[in-house]
Design an enzyme around this catalytic site. Structure first.
Site, PDB file in Angstrom:
ATOM      1  CG  ASN A  97      42.488  58.481  66.901  1.00  0.00           C
ATOM      2  OD1 ASN A  97      42.948  58.221  68.015  1.00  0.00           O
ATOM      3  ND2 ASN A  97      43.041  59.371  66.100  1.00  0.00           N
ATOM      4  CG  HIS A 196      46.825  52.775  80.445  1.00  0.00           C
ATOM      5  ND1 HIS A 196      47.430  51.865  79.610  1.00  0.00           N
ATOM      6  CD2 HIS A 196      46.404  53.790  79.638  1.00  0.00           C
ATOM      7  CE1 HIS A 196      47.375  52.308  78.359  1.00  0.00           C
ATOM      8  NE2 HIS A 196      46.769  53.471  78.352  1.00  0.00           N
TER       9      HIS A 196
END
Length: 323
Positions: A97, A196
């Site tokens: 992250n 994606h």
């Protein structure tokens, strides 16, 4: 038994049944959760996401990813949004992250708007869910019925992130296993990977693929090398679109590029590399409707991963800190 006793017993039974049914309904997610308590919730989220994507198309992919990274770490509980404090070492700075999970400012803005009209009602976890849905819709993807009623975690655990978020260097068996651990099927995984078709990735995440792997289109590898030097530390943060053909449109092109060995990440191309996922990738590449239908189903399934409901957790007034 007297008529009075019978009536009393009947009344008590009705009360018990009513209480039981209330608990069951209260503990479930439902599309109408905010209909009475905050009817403006969904319109406010929609408008804010629309504005955010108008400012930056990339934000759509970021908000979908934020929801995914939240749900895969101890369930869809908004824990990814918590800042570090003396009591919390949160998820934001974990390797998957750090400097990568984007969009929390958009969620903050939405939360501030909602607090003005219905304070303490709409959870940060539900905002993440709604924002992901609206991002897909705004970029041309499918819609689905979003069930609501999640509550927010009071804490977050940084070490849980790397244990639960699939790596961009994962093999196909590892991906399948990671998703199955969350109650998601291989089909869910392949469909969710289609997100994606929007978004971007950093050079550090695809350098090994473009310089060392053989199941890659040579011209594609050469084009990516232009912005991603071979030496580690050089250009690590340079971005490339996950779908170079239609980077700002939610469509089935992701599966088409996999069939031409132009998947940007290792974990993308393993979906089409002579393995068990090849058939479904082929189906999605030629049938966008099939992909959209399965993606919508998979998003619902993902949004149901270990939600906090009922009296569990809380409704944060600020998504960055517990109440």
């Amino acid at each position: 038994m007297s008529s009075l006793a019978t009536a009393t017993m009947g009344t008590l039974l009705c009360i018990v049944l009513l209480l039981c049914s209330t608990v069951i309904v209260y503990g479930q997610l439902t599309p109408s959760f905010y209909t009475r308590s905050c009817a403006q919730a969904v319109p406010i989220v929609k408008d804010a996401v629309r504005q955010a994507i108008a400012r930056e198309k990339r934000m759509g992919g970021s908000l979908v990813r934020l929801h995914f990274h939240d749900c895969f770490v101890n369930g869809c509980d908004g824990s990814i949004l918590l800042d570090d404090s003396t009591n919390i070492t949160g998820e934001k700075k974990a390797i998957p992250n750090a400097n990568s999970a984007r969009g929390s400012e958009v969620i903050d803005h939405i939360k501030s708007q909602l607090e003005k009209v219905c304070s303490g009602v709409v959870s940060c976890a539900d905002i993440l869910t709604l924002a992901a849905h609206e991002s897909v819709v705004q970029l041309g993807g499918p819609s689905w019925t979003v069930s609501l009623g999640r509550r927010d975690s009071r804490t977050a655990v940084q070490r849980d992130v790397t244990k639960n978020i699939p790596s961009p260097f994962s093999s196909l068996p590892d991906l399948i296993s990671s998703f199955q651990a969350k109650g998601l099927s291989a089909q869910d995984m392949i469909a969710l990977s289609g997100a994606h078709t929007i978004g971007q990735a950093k050079c550090s995440l695809f350098r090994t693929r473009i310089y060392n792997e053989t199941n890659i289109n040579a011209a594609f590898a050469t084009s990516r090398k232009a912005s991603c030097p071979s030496s580690s530390g050089s250009g690590d943060s340079n971005l490339s679109p996950l779908d170079e053909d239609t980077p700002d449109s939610f469509d089935n092109n992701y599966y088409k590029i996999l069939r031409t060995q132009r998947g940007l990440l290792h974990s993308d191309q393993v979906l089409f590399n002579g393995g068990s996922a090849d058939a479904l990738v082929t189906t999605y590449s030629v049938n966008q409707s099939a992909f959209f239908q399965d993606f919508a189903t998979a998003m619902v399934n993902m949004g149901n991963i270990m939600p906090l409901t009922g009296t569990n957790g809380e409704i944060r007034k600020n998504c960055r800190v517990p109440n």
